[in-house]
Design a protein around this motif. Structure first.
Motif, mmCIF file in Angstrom:
data_model
loop_
_atom_site.group_PDB
_atom_site.id
_atom_site.type_symbol
_atom_site.label_atom_id
_atom_site.label_comp_id
_atom_site.label_asym_id
_atom_site.label_seq_id
_atom_site.Cartn_x
_atom_site.Cartn_y
_atom_site.Cartn_z
ATOM 1 N N ASP A 30 -16.204 0.878 -3.647
ATOM 2 C CA ASP A 30 -16.980 0.877 -4.890
ATOM 3 C C ASP A 30 -18.406 1.241 -4.491
ATOM 4 N N THR A 31 -18.792 2.507 -4.674
ATOM 5 C CA THR A 31 -20.101 2.940 -4.167
ATOM 6 C C THR A 31 -21.260 2.339 -4.959
ATOM 7 N N GLY A 32 -20.978 1.836 -6.161
ATOM 8 C CA GLY A 32 -22.022 1.151 -6.921
ATOM 9 C C GLY A 32 -22.568 -0.044 -6.149
ATOM 10 N N VAL A 37 -33.164 2.226 -8.314
ATOM 11 C CA VAL A 37 -33.308 2.759 -6.940
ATOM 12 C C VAL A 37 -32.470 4.027 -6.767
ATOM 13 N N ALA A 38 -31.411 4.167 -7.587
ATOM 14 C CA ALA A 38 -30.498 5.307 -7.460
ATOM 15 C C ALA A 38 -31.143 6.626 -7.881
ATOM 16 N N VAL A 39 -32.318 6.544 -8.520
ATOM 17 C CA VAL A 39 -33.048 7.750 -8.929
ATOM 18 C C VAL A 39 -33.773 8.371 -7.725
ATOM 19 N N ARG A 97 -30.396 6.807 -17.783
ATOM 20 C CA ARG A 97 -31.079 6.984 -16.496
ATOM 21 C C ARG A 97 -30.158 7.668 -15.489
ATOM 22 N N ASP A 98 -28.896 7.237 -15.459
ATOM 23 C CA ASP A 98 -27.952 7.782 -14.466
ATOM 24 C C ASP A 98 -27.632 9.254 -14.752
ATOM 25 N N ALA A 99 -27.591 9.624 -16.047
ATOM 26 C CA ALA A 99 -27.207 11.000 -16.393
ATOM 27 C C ALA A 99 -28.392 11.955 -16.370
ATOM 28 N N GLU A 100 -29.603 11.418 -16.532
ATOM 29 C CA GLU A 100 -30.761 12.311 -16.669
ATOM 30 C C GLU A 100 -31.565 12.468 -15.391
ATOM 31 N N ARG A 101 -31.244 11.689 -14.341
ATOM 32 C CA ARG A 101 -32.035 11.834 -13.105
ATOM 33 C C ARG A 101 -31.803 13.227 -12.513
ATOM 34 N N SER A 102 -32.793 13.692 -11.715
ATOM 35 C CA SER A 102 -32.639 15.070 -11.229
ATOM 36 C C SER A 102 -31.756 15.157 -9.990
ATOM 37 N N GLU A 160 -29.138 2.164 -21.633
ATOM 38 C CA GLU A 160 -30.302 2.491 -20.798
ATOM 39 C C GLU A 160 -29.845 3.035 -19.445
ATOM 40 N N ARG A 161 -28.827 2.379 -18.877
ATOM 41 C CA ARG A 161 -28.330 2.849 -17.566
ATOM 42 C C ARG A 161 -27.663 4.212 -17.686
ATOM 43 N N ASP A 162 -26.870 4.423 -18.755
ATOM 44 C CA ASP A 162 -26.233 5.739 -18.975
ATOM 45 C C ASP A 162 -27.291 6.833 -18.956
ATOM 46 N N TYR A 179 -25.654 0.788 -4.036
ATOM 47 C CA TYR A 179 -26.906 0.836 -4.803
ATOM 48 C C TYR A 179 -27.303 -0.560 -5.281
ATOM 49 N N ARG A 180 -26.308 -1.371 -5.601
ATOM 50 C CA ARG A 180 -26.605 -2.742 -6.018
ATOM 51 C C ARG A 180 -27.226 -3.539 -4.860
ATOM 52 N N ALA A 181 -26.687 -3.358 -3.643
ATOM 53 C CA ALA A 181 -27.227 -4.091 -2.494
ATOM 54 C C ALA A 181 -28.676 -3.663 -2.234
ATOM 55 N N VAL A 228 -33.243 7.418 -1.127
ATOM 56 C CA VAL A 228 -32.278 6.303 -1.149
ATOM 57 C C VAL A 228 -30.871 6.887 -1.149
ATOM 58 N N ARG A 229 -30.641 7.873 -1.990
ATOM 59 C CA ARG A 229 -29.303 8.489 -2.067
ATOM 60 C C ARG A 229 -28.939 9.128 -0.730
ATOM 61 N N ALA A 230 -29.924 9.831 -0.131
ATOM 62 C CA ALA A 230 -29.654 10.533 1.136
ATOM 63 C C ALA A 230 -29.246 9.540 2.224
ATOM 64 N N GLY A 255 -17.800 5.977 -8.357
ATOM 65 C CA GLY A 255 -19.256 5.975 -8.523
ATOM 66 C C GLY A 255 -19.697 6.902 -9.626
ATOM 67 N N ARG A 256 -20.770 7.667 -9.356
ATOM 68 C CA ARG A 256 -21.315 8.581 -10.364
ATOM 69 C C ARG A 256 -21.309 10.030 -9.880
ATOM 70 N N ASP A 257 -21.388 10.212 -8.550
ATOM 71 C CA ASP A 257 -21.572 11.557 -7.991
ATOM 72 C C ASP A 257 -20.556 11.841 -6.887
ATOM 73 N N ILE A 258 -19.432 11.169 -6.904
ATOM 74 C CA ILE A 258 -18.476 11.334 -5.794
ATOM 75 C C ILE A 258 -17.839 12.728 -5.847
HETATM 76 O O1 DC Z 1 -20.959 1.397 -10.778
HETATM 77 P P1 DC Z 1 -22.068 0.337 -10.885
HETATM 78 O O2 DC Z 1 -22.309 -0.108 -12.295
HETATM 79 O O3 DC Z 1 -21.852 -0.800 -9.957
HETATM 80 O O4 DC Z 1 -23.390 1.094 -10.381
HETATM 81 C C1 DC Z 1 -24.674 0.513 -10.413
HETATM 82 C C2 DC Z 1 -25.738 1.605 -10.448
HETATM 83 O O5 DC Z 1 -25.737 2.312 -9.201
HETATM 84 C C3 DC Z 1 -25.527 2.682 -11.501
HETATM 85 O O6 DC Z 1 -26.158 2.364 -12.727
HETATM 86 C C4 DC Z 1 -26.099 3.928 -10.868
HETATM 87 C C5 DC Z 1 -25.977 3.698 -9.400
HETATM 88 N N1 DC Z 1 -24.897 4.475 -8.768
HETATM 89 C C6 DC Z 1 -25.172 5.791 -8.441
HETATM 90 O O7 DC Z 1 -26.251 6.288 -8.756
HETATM 91 N N2 DC Z 1 -24.256 6.535 -7.767
HETATM 92 C C7 DC Z 1 -23.068 6.017 -7.437
HETATM 93 N N3 DC Z 1 -22.184 6.774 -6.752
HETATM 94 C C8 DC Z 1 -22.743 4.681 -7.793
HETATM 95 C C9 DC Z 1 -23.693 3.936 -8.480
#
Ligand code: DC
Length: 205
Positions: free
Chosen positions: A32-34, A79-81, A161-166, A157-159, A37-39, A85-87, A107-110
């Motif tokens: 669970d890659t989320g 932090v995921a923006v 931010r997660d969808a609009e980040r560059s 709010e999370r949708d 980012y949560r940690a 951090v992502r790298a 996750g979001r970008d797998i």
């Molecule tokens: O899947 P989750 O709700 O546990 O993820 C928490 C946050 O982590 C989510 O809002 C965005 C970020 N995330 C991400 O940017 N890329 C991923 N692969 C997984 C999570």
């Protein structure tokens, strides 16, 4: 031979349940890659700088305490923006994906960034209202003091931010199969996911 399943989608669409079920069905490992980012998000709530927290992250931290709180979810999305951090989290995810026994990563970008070569890709969605209701029931069952309105606002709010980040925004890979779980039971959603993945999996001798 490795076989990677990429499962992406917004918060509370059912990715976690489907990923666990798929991993158990095929005997694959699940990440669970989320949680990564949560940690990192939790560390920042404790006062640490996000890039340093991502670079110092250990697998053990993912097992410690409850990372699935509403507060940590928001911190994770923030932090995921940050590209650095992502790298810092890429290598860990790719190494996990390419293990010989097969792997499911959610996750979001797998499917788009971490494992563009994944053999099977799903994008799991559901309406914001359905997802918020599921998350509300989950959080209140744990004793978290939340309201439905708060959880829906949080999901939206999370949708956004997660969808609009560059960097690595949440979006379906071009070759991902969309699975809308709004009107499906857990069993139905899992059965559909298993069928889609089995179609892409070479028969074992
Ligand atoms: O899947 P989750 O709700 O546990 O993820 C928490 C946050 O982590 C989510 O809002 C965005 C970020 N995330 C991400 O940017 N890329 C991923 N692969 C997984 C999570």
């Amino acid at each position: 031979m490795s076989f990677t399943v990429a499962i992406d989608g917004p918060a509370a669409a059912g990715k976690g349940t489907i990923s666990k079920g798929v991993a158990a069905h095929f005997g694959f490992a699940h990440l669970d890659t989320g949680l990564l980012y949560r940690a990192v998000g939790r560390r920042t709530l404790e006062g640490m700088e996000p890039i340093a927290a991502a670079e110092a992250l250990t697998a053990e931290e993912l097992q410690q305490g409850d990372l699935r709180t509403a507060e940590i979810a928001q911190a994770a999305s923030k932090v995921a923006v940050i590209p650095e951090v992502r790298a810092a989290l890429v290598d860990f995810q790719r190494a996990f994906a390419r293990r010989d026994s097969g792997a499911v990563l959610d996750g979001r970008d797998i499917g788009t960034v971490i494992c563009p070569e994944a053999e099977a890709k799903l994008f799991v969605t559901a309406s914001a209202e359905v997802r918020a209701e599921r998350r509300y029931l989950e959080l209140s069952a744990k004793g978290d003091d939340v309201t439905r309105e708060q959880v829906l606002a949080d999901v939206r709010e999370r949708d956004a931010r997660d969808a609009e980040r560059s960097t690595a925004p949440m979006k379906p890979a071009e070759d991902a199969v969309l699975l809308d779980t709004s009107d499906l039971s857990v069993e139905e959603a899992l059965a559909q996911a298993i069928t889609l993945i089995a179609e892409r999996k070479p028969a074992t001798p």
